[in-house]
Design an enzyme around this catalytic site. Sequence first.
Site, short mmCIF file in Angstrom:
data_model
loop_
_atom_site.label_atom_id
_atom_site.label_comp_id
_atom_site.label_asym_id
_atom_site.label_seq_id
_atom_site.Cartn_x
_atom_site.Cartn_y
_atom_site.Cartn_z
N HIS A 185 12.48 10.91 8.69
CA HIS A 185 13.70 11.65 8.33
C HIS A 185 13.92 11.72 6.82
O HIS A 185 14.77 12.47 6.35
CB HIS A 185 14.92 11.05 9.04
CG HIS A 185 15.43 9.78 8.45
ND1 HIS A 185 16.73 9.34 8.64
CD2 HIS A 185 14.84 8.82 7.69
CE1 HIS A 185 16.91 8.19 8.02
NE2 HIS A 185 15.80 7.85 7.45
N GLY A 192 0.82 -1.20 0.00
CA GLY A 192 0.00 0.00 0.00
C GLY A 192 0.85 1.25 0.00
O GLY A 192 2.08 1.19 -0.07
#
Length: 353
Positions: A249, A229
């Site tokens: 990050h 997904g």
Amino acid sequence: MRTPPIVLDTMHAAFLARAMYVVTRLGIPDLLAGGPMSCADLAGKLRVQPVPLHQVLRSVATTGLLRTEPGAETGPRQRYALTGSGRTLLAGHPSGTAEMVLMMQGELFSKALRALPERVESGRTGPEIAEGLPFFEIMARRPDEARLFNRMMIATHGDEPAAVAQAYDFSGAERIVDVGGGIGALLLEILRRHPRPRGVLFDVADVSDHARKHVAAAGMSRRCEVRSGDFFESVPAGVDLYLLSRILHDWDDDTCVRILRTCAQAMDAGSRLLVVEKVLPDNDEPHLGKRLDLVMAALTHGRERNAAEYGALLARAGLRVERHLATGSASSIVVAMLDRRARPAGGTRGYPH
């Protein structure tokens, strides 16, 4: 005043890193796995030049990955052996070390690093400058390189999965979803240590295909489901724990908030979100996350952040920090829950509609 040693060491380290790449790319660790060989014999097998190869091997031997065998031989006749640490460079080693060396010293990373001055000047990332595409789009178009990158993640995580699995009490959870979990290094470690939870490894289809093989090889297919997904659209709903390990990050602030809102919309009031990142200290002390921040700057629009910055991102997504947990690694866990004082756009499962 003389040149500071840190400058000399850092400039020379670039050459040593390249020497490690040569050794790994040529497959020298695999040739030495059966026992010591002379540089001349290695050069003959590989059809390369013995003198520069000797210079490369001699330098890499200073790292402890190789060792020179005692004896009267010198120059290209010098014999080299593989050390225990050097065995991590063997092809297919479970540590992923060879893939990390090949990827970080490979063409794309090298181009991105060379483009760092323009990155600072223009704001475009190294891959955008060198290839005209963002890093993750390049990975989507280059499956072989993407597989190398995913294996490299095992090495860059290092001791982090074990440290995270120990730092947080996962024993009470029924289901854990690792959002963008790659091939499952963290989730599988958690499941190995805690027999009760079942896991869902959630990532894009190309990664999931590779992840299924990794999960099966670990003997975890019954306890770990692999689902495909897009975490920008939705994630599996209503489970106890959501993991976001080294995901935020990779992205700029607004994109991080999109990801966090997707998670918030799937969470129940009792759900917890665990953000695993290298949370930066607020001073000038050395930290692995600050070095990694340079990699993020070169490759992506993402960055490492301090505790306050992660708290601000979570607040924008309708979440609040419950606590911070240190681990036995450079990474920390930011534990977050739905914030009933705020309702983000789109609502969440944990709020009345």
